[in-house]
Enzyme design. Structure first.
Site, short mmCIF file in Angstrom:
data_model
loop_
_atom_site.label_atom_id
_atom_site.label_comp_id
_atom_site.label_asym_id
_atom_site.label_seq_id
_atom_site.Cartn_x
_atom_site.Cartn_y
_atom_site.Cartn_z
N LYS A 138 -52.11 24.26 -3.83
CA LYS A 138 -51.47 25.20 -2.91
C LYS A 138 -52.52 26.12 -2.31
O LYS A 138 -53.68 26.10 -2.73
CB LYS A 138 -50.45 26.05 -3.67
CG LYS A 138 -49.34 25.26 -4.28
CD LYS A 138 -48.30 26.21 -4.84
CE LYS A 138 -47.38 25.48 -5.82
NZ LYS A 138 -47.10 26.27 -6.99
N HIS A 141 -53.55 32.76 -2.48
CA HIS A 141 -52.86 33.89 -1.87
C HIS A 141 -53.37 35.22 -2.37
O HIS A 141 -54.29 35.29 -3.17
CB HIS A 141 -51.34 33.75 -1.99
CG HIS A 141 -50.87 33.72 -3.41
ND1 HIS A 141 -50.88 34.83 -4.21
CD2 HIS A 141 -50.37 32.71 -4.16
CE1 HIS A 141 -50.41 34.51 -5.39
NE2 HIS A 141 -50.10 33.22 -5.40
N HIS A 144 -54.12 36.00 -5.99
CA HIS A 144 -55.35 35.42 -6.53
C HIS A 144 -56.56 36.21 -6.09
O HIS A 144 -57.55 36.31 -6.81
CB HIS A 144 -55.47 33.95 -6.10
CG HIS A 144 -54.39 33.10 -6.65
ND1 HIS A 144 -53.55 32.37 -5.85
CD2 HIS A 144 -53.98 32.88 -7.92
CE1 HIS A 144 -52.67 31.73 -6.61
NE2 HIS A 144 -52.90 32.02 -7.87
N1 ARG Z 1 -52.69 29.31 -11.67
C1 ARG Z 1 -51.81 30.31 -12.14
C2 ARG Z 1 -51.01 30.90 -10.96
O1 ARG Z 1 -51.45 30.85 -9.85
C3 ARG Z 1 -52.52 31.43 -12.83
C4 ARG Z 1 -53.21 31.02 -14.08
C5 ARG Z 1 -53.40 32.17 -14.99
N2 ARG Z 1 -54.07 31.80 -16.19
C6 ARG Z 1 -53.52 31.17 -17.24
N3 ARG Z 1 -54.29 30.90 -18.25
N4 ARG Z 1 -52.25 30.89 -17.27
O2 ARG Z 1 -49.95 31.45 -11.18
#
Ligand code: ARG
Length: 525
Positions: A138, A141, A144
């Protein structure tokens, strides 16, 4: 510097109070400067002393402060002792203050404040910081972006304090077809994607690097092992729908139930996080692991840590989630944005337009690059001014004001101080006449520089960048006022030299603080 003064005050107090100086040092703090009145340099809070004391009768702190002050004497370091609201205040010999602070700033360079006694005895730890972590399939955003700049700050600060930091970007790649193929291909796919993405571009400006890129799909197989382990410990419950859950409350409370397996046997987000945490412990044997994500994932991390705990991993208590709030209303001229490339483009074009009104911009070698650095500073300061957990309303106009409490103002101040050094040269001699820096503007700056270690200490305790951000904004305001009154041109050489030293110290501390926050200071704009 600050700590040498604190120690010296603590030694005198220790004789009067019959307590070891080490116990007193943290009760002595530099006094924040005030716009309205002249302030003392250090203060001892009588309240914090009483906390150390076994006597719980709590007599009037005002009276206590007076009594204590009467027993203390001025010496070569302390030139004045007074009392305030439950405090004993100390004024340091002015010339000694000036000399010590400026020499320390020059000598310690990028380590100024970090060598303070406040950090002494701090054990070196192995710290994993996981941040950024976008979803590859994706678009990246704003959430992030926040995770990226906050995580980078935390990692910078920890590293500056001497810890061994591992930076991990944990990519959410679930659902991508190539996630099902071999690891080699996965890596290749990620790198290609990353290199061409605005994300990579952001990392290079901000100077962010990661020691490990991993992804959720790396933990597909390991998740199966986690499920087996949960099962063998009797923690896994099958539901009639065929899914598997862990009941964290033990009494079926639906809010404490975490689903760890789909009905087709595949893992979920939480299961993969369990596998990733266990893997990282094996790999890095960390003392602390910090996850930086939006506050919407608070419950998720609570559950993951709790599951690790009941699985018997005592180190679960070394895991920490640093949550942050939502940014509202980040819109470009073209409409609502959530994506990184739009934000970066908008920053650059807005900044270039702003800078066009500044006359030196024409001479810039690479105006785009400068615009981007200044623009990112603006974004970071806007983000770091409040509590990380608070949501905030984004406003481009507010972000880019060159005079307000903005990153643009920090960059502007840095560039101005740099050009001052360039114009007049500093000689970079350590010799200067401290008697030439006794105007209130100089003293305020020195007092503020004195507090830098305490501010770093605070941020290191609660991981909130706002202490440093607001410190740097105040420093820039002080520098602006001093710049107006403490002229260099037309001043006698001795005075000019001393002032240049002062301004150079300000620029050094400003640059140090900006870099910790993840900002690259510009020398021209
Ligand atoms: N990729 C996930 C998101 O965009 C965040 C990951 C955060 N880290 C983890 N270890 N769960 O929501």
């Amino acid at each position: 510097m600050a700590c040498a003064f604190r120690r010296s005050i603590a030694c005198q107090l220790s004789r009067v109070l019959d307590l070891p100086p080490e116990n007193l040092i943290k009760s002595i703090s530099a006094v924040p400067i005030s716009r309205k009145e002249e302030v003392a340099d250090f203060q001892l809070s009588v309240d914090s002393l009483l906390e150390n004391n076994s006597d719980h009768s709590r007599p009037d702190t005002q009276v206590q402060a007076k009594r204590l002050a009467e027993k203390l004497k001025c010496d070569a370091v302390v030139s004045e002792i007074s009392t305030g609201q439950g405090t004993v205040n100390f004024k340091i010999n002015r010339e000694l203050l000036t000399k010590t602070v400026l020499q320390q700033v020059i000598k310690d360079g990028s380590k100024y404040g970090l060598k303070s006694e406040l950090f002494s005895g701090l054990p070196q730890k192995k710290i994993v910081v996981e941040f950024s972590s976008p979803n590859v399939a994706k678009k990246f955003h704003v959430g992030h972006l926040r995770s990226t700049i906050i995580g980078n700050f935390i990692a910078n600060l920890k590293e500056a304090l001497g810890h061994q930091v591992t930076r991990i970007n944990y990519l959410g790649d679930w659902g991508m077809q190539f996630g099902l193929l071999g690891t080699g291909f996965q890596l290749f796919g990620y790198e290609e994607k990353l290199q061409s993405s605005p994300l990579q571009h952001l990392f290079e400006r901000l100077g962010i690097h990661f020691d490990e890129y991993s992804g959720e799909s790396f933990y597909r197989e390991k998740s199966q092992e986690v499920l087996k382990l949960l099962d063998s410990k009797g923690l896994l419950q099958k539901t009639i729908q065929g899914t598997a859950i862990v009941d964290l409350s033990g009494n079926g409370d639906p809010s404490s139930i975490c689903t760890v397996m789909r009905s087709d046997g595949t893992s979920l987000y939480a299961t993969r996080d369990l596998a990733a945490a266990i893997d990282r412990m094996d790999k890095y044997n960390f003392d602390t692991m910090i996850y930086v994500t939006d506050k919407g994932q608070k419950k998720h991390f609570q559950q993951v840590f709790q599951m690790l705990q009941i699985m018997g991993y005592d180190w679960a208590e070394r895991c920490q989630h640093v949550p942050f709030g939502v940014v509202q209303g980040m819109k470009t001229r073209r409409g609502e944005v959530t994506f990184l490339e739009d934000v970066l483009n908008e920053i650059q074009s807005r900044m270039l337009q702003n800078m066009a009104s500044i006359k030196t911009t024409k001479e810039l070698e690479n105006p785009q690059e400068t615009a981007e650095k200044v623009g990112l500073a603006a974004l970071i300061i806007q983000d770091f001014k409040g509590l990380l957990l608070s949501d905030y309303q984004f406003s481009w106009d507010r972000v880019f004001q060159s005079r307000g409490d903005t990153g643009v103002f920090l960059q502007y101040t840095h560039a101005r101080l740099y050009s001052l050094e360039e114009t007049f040269g500093c000689g970079y001699l350590n010799e200067f006449n401290a008697a030439c820096l006794q105007e209130p503007q100089s003293v305020s700056i020195l007092q503020h520089l004195l507090r830098f270690d305490e501010v770093l200490y605070r941020s290191s305790q609660d991981l909130q960048p706002r202490h440093i951000a607001s410190y740097l904004l105040t420093l820039s305001h002080l520098a602006g006022m001093a710049h107006k009154t403490l002229h260099i041109k037309d001043s006698p050489p001795e005075v000019a030299g001393a002032r240049l030293h002062l301004f150079r110290a300000v620029r050094s501390v400003l640059a140090n603080g900006m870099k910790l926050l993840g900002i690259t200071p510009v020398c021209r704009m």
